[in-house]
Design an enzyme around this catalytic site. Structure first.
Site, short mmCIF file in Angstrom:
data_model
loop_
_atom_site.label_atom_id
_atom_site.label_comp_id
_atom_site.label_asym_id
_atom_site.label_seq_id
_atom_site.Cartn_x
_atom_site.Cartn_y
_atom_site.Cartn_z
N ARG A 98 -45.82 8.78 1.10
CA ARG A 98 -46.85 7.79 1.45
C ARG A 98 -48.14 8.46 1.91
O ARG A 98 -49.23 7.94 1.64
CB ARG A 98 -46.33 6.85 2.53
CG ARG A 98 -45.30 5.90 1.97
CD ARG A 98 -44.74 5.01 3.02
NE ARG A 98 -43.91 3.99 2.40
CZ ARG A 98 -42.91 3.38 3.01
NH1 ARG A 98 -42.62 3.68 4.26
NH2 ARG A 98 -42.21 2.47 2.39
N LYS A 134 -27.72 -8.39 -5.97
CA LYS A 134 -27.64 -9.86 -5.93
C LYS A 134 -28.62 -10.56 -6.84
O LYS A 134 -29.75 -10.11 -7.01
CB LYS A 134 -27.91 -10.33 -4.51
CG LYS A 134 -26.86 -9.93 -3.52
CD LYS A 134 -27.29 -10.38 -2.15
CE LYS A 134 -26.23 -10.06 -1.12
NZ LYS A 134 -26.75 -10.29 0.23
N GLY A 140 -41.46 -4.65 -1.27
CA GLY A 140 -41.67 -6.09 -1.18
C GLY A 140 -42.97 -6.53 -1.84
O GLY A 140 -43.02 -7.57 -2.49
P1 AMP Z 1 -30.81 -4.40 -4.29
O1 AMP Z 1 -31.13 -3.97 -2.88
O2 AMP Z 1 -30.44 -5.83 -4.42
O3 AMP Z 1 -31.86 -3.95 -5.29
O4 AMP Z 1 -29.49 -3.64 -4.67
C1 AMP Z 1 -29.36 -2.26 -4.70
C2 AMP Z 1 -27.92 -1.94 -4.43
O5 AMP Z 1 -27.12 -2.57 -5.40
C3 AMP Z 1 -27.59 -0.46 -4.49
O6 AMP Z 1 -27.31 -0.02 -3.21
C4 AMP Z 1 -26.38 -0.41 -5.41
O7 AMP Z 1 -25.35 0.41 -4.90
C5 AMP Z 1 -25.91 -1.85 -5.43
N1 AMP Z 1 -25.11 -2.16 -6.61
C6 AMP Z 1 -25.42 -1.98 -7.91
N2 AMP Z 1 -24.39 -2.31 -8.70
C7 AMP Z 1 -23.38 -2.71 -7.90
C8 AMP Z 1 -22.05 -3.13 -8.13
N3 AMP Z 1 -21.55 -3.24 -9.35
N4 AMP Z 1 -21.30 -3.43 -7.04
C9 AMP Z 1 -21.81 -3.32 -5.80
N5 AMP Z 1 -23.06 -2.92 -5.52
C10 AMP Z 1 -23.84 -2.61 -6.56
#
Ligand code: AMP
Length: 415
Positions: free
Chosen positions: A34, A217, A396
């Site tokens: 940064r 998610k 974000g």
């Molecule tokens: P996000 O913060 O929603 O972008 O998600 C990122 C996280 O999703 C990372 O820490 C990954 O380890 C997790 N992730 C990706 N694929 C999977 C999966 N199949 N099962 C559980 N966690 C996952």
């Protein structure tokens, strides 16, 4: 006004940067990305004969002075990066004299803006349900204005180069801009680059356009998925959300991560893609594990037929091939979110296949934007950061911009 047109010689510029860098327990910077990101803007102003007043937040001190979040800890690193001595103002709201004394070529770093609740402009120590909250909010907004006015009084012009906080309407990111006319406020180089990158994805699209959304998610990505649905040719949805889609379509997903309250939403996304002629690419096979750990036993199974006791952790070989096909022919590419639990070395293949296909397409002239903490971590882990067009510094802020929301930090300057 733009940073290239403004005459900084003999002028004082107050520059909002994002120096919210990670520190170890001894206060040493563990990642200076940064700081490096803001250097082109800061160096340009100094080289033109201007004086710099640098302001930033660090961490979440919630309106209270907290030495753990003091920017004094990074003063020497900033001086080293700039190649110039840096003075420090231990109270950002009482730096009038220090600012007035600054001479061309000198640099003053203000203490953490968030030591004042006025920076964020939210009342502290009062519950939202409290009947007095609305009045407290009104009063806080008024004192936020005063705080921003004080900061503005230090300088002749205002530069915002903090993309990471551009989605916040804070004193230093937006309110302060009201105290400068259009000829005396501008975006810094980093902000300009970020805004341009988002424009390349949302307005200036070269087709085909492939967006890859991963992560854990659906719920946190739904705004973006819906905004992109009207723009993309190919939409790859991967990572943990694969299993919400598989279950929604009647699949067996074992212990895989799943948002049971989003099954209808998943079906709706599938229907929307069909109606809009978007090629939706979902995982057909996956690497399943018998435990959420790097050393778990694994097997490749259909993403909609995962045995009991097993969970989908990464994209399978057939899926990786489908991802590569949708990416390699693209001319515009956006990637946000990993295709598997990439933190475990044994479940990086899906994300690696995406990164490699993006690198290949970029080498053939595609524009590729990678953004959002985890996909940036992925591309760095694979050592491929120099093989994509642009890596966003904003988490974000980038996601809100891609959702189509106006960023207050940009609007305050550009109108
Ligand atoms: P996000 O913060 O929603 O972008 O998600 C990122 C996280 O999703 C990372 O820490 C990954 O380890 C997790 N992730 C990706 N694929 C999977 C999966 N199949 N099962 C559980 N966690 C996952």
């Amino acid at each position: 006004m733009t940073i290239d047109n403004y005459k900084f010689a003999g002028q004082k510029a107050i520059v909002r940067v994002d120096f919210n860098v990670p520190l170890d327990e001894n206060g040493n910077i563990t990642d200076d990305t940064r700081i490096r990101g803001a250097l082109p803007t800061l160096k340009k102003i100094l080289a033109d004969g201007g004086a710099l007043i640098i302001m930033s937040h660090m961490g979440k001190p919630k309106g209270k002075v907290n030495p753990k979040f003091s920017l004094s800890q990074i003063k020497d690193a900033v001086a080293k990066a700039l190649g110039a001595p840096v003075l420090f103002a231990p109270d950002c709201a009482k730096a009038q004299q220090a600012a007035a004394d600054l001479k061309p070529g000198e640099v003053l770093l203000l203490e953490n803006l968030r030591f004042y609740a006025e920076e964020e402009g939210k009342p502290v120590g009062i519950d939202k349900e409290d009947p007095a909250y609305e009045q407290a909010k009104k009063e806080m907004k008024a004192s936020q204005k005063e705080f921003a006015k004080t900061l503005a009084s230090y300088a002749d012009c205002y530069v915002n180069d903090a993309f990471g906080t551009a989605h916040r309407k804070h004193a230093s990111t937006a309110v302060i801009a009201d105290f400068f006319d259009a000829d005396h406020k501008m975006l810094g180089y980093l902000m300009e680059k970020e805004v341009q990158a988002v424009d390349n994805i949302l307005s200036n699209i070269r087709r085909p356009f492939t967006a890859i959304m991963g992560g854990s998610k659906v719920s946190t990505k739904i705004g973006i998925i819906e905004n992109l649905m009207d723009k993309v040719d190919n939409l790859i949805l991967c990572g943990g959300m694969t299993y919400t889609f598989a279950k929604a379509q009647g699949g067996k997903i074992g212990n895989s991560i799943c948002e049971d309250d989003k099954l209808d939403l998943a079906l709706d996304i599938i229907a929307q893609a069909k109606a809009k002629g978007v090629n939706l690419v979902l995982g057909s096979d996956c690497v399943a594990a018998d435990d959420f750990s790097n050393d778990a036993h694994t097997q490749v199974v259909p993403a909609n037929d995962i045995p009991d006791g097993w969970e989908g952790m990464d994209a399978g070989p057939e899926t990786r091939k489908a991802f590569a096909e949708a990416i390699e022919g693209a001319k515009t590419i956006l990637w946000n979110g990993p295709a598997g639990v990439f933190e475990f070395d044994n479940f990086t293949d899906g994300s690696r296949a995406i990164a490699e296909a993006i690198a290949k397409a970029t080498a053939q002239g595609a524009y590729s934007l990678i953004g959002g903490g985890d996909s940036v971590a992925c591309i760095n882990k694979f050592g491929m950061a120099d093989q994509v067009s642009y890596i966003s510094t904003g988490g974000g802020a980038l996601l809100e911009a891609i959702e189509g929301k106006v960023l207050p930090g940009v609007a305050a300057i550009k109108g």
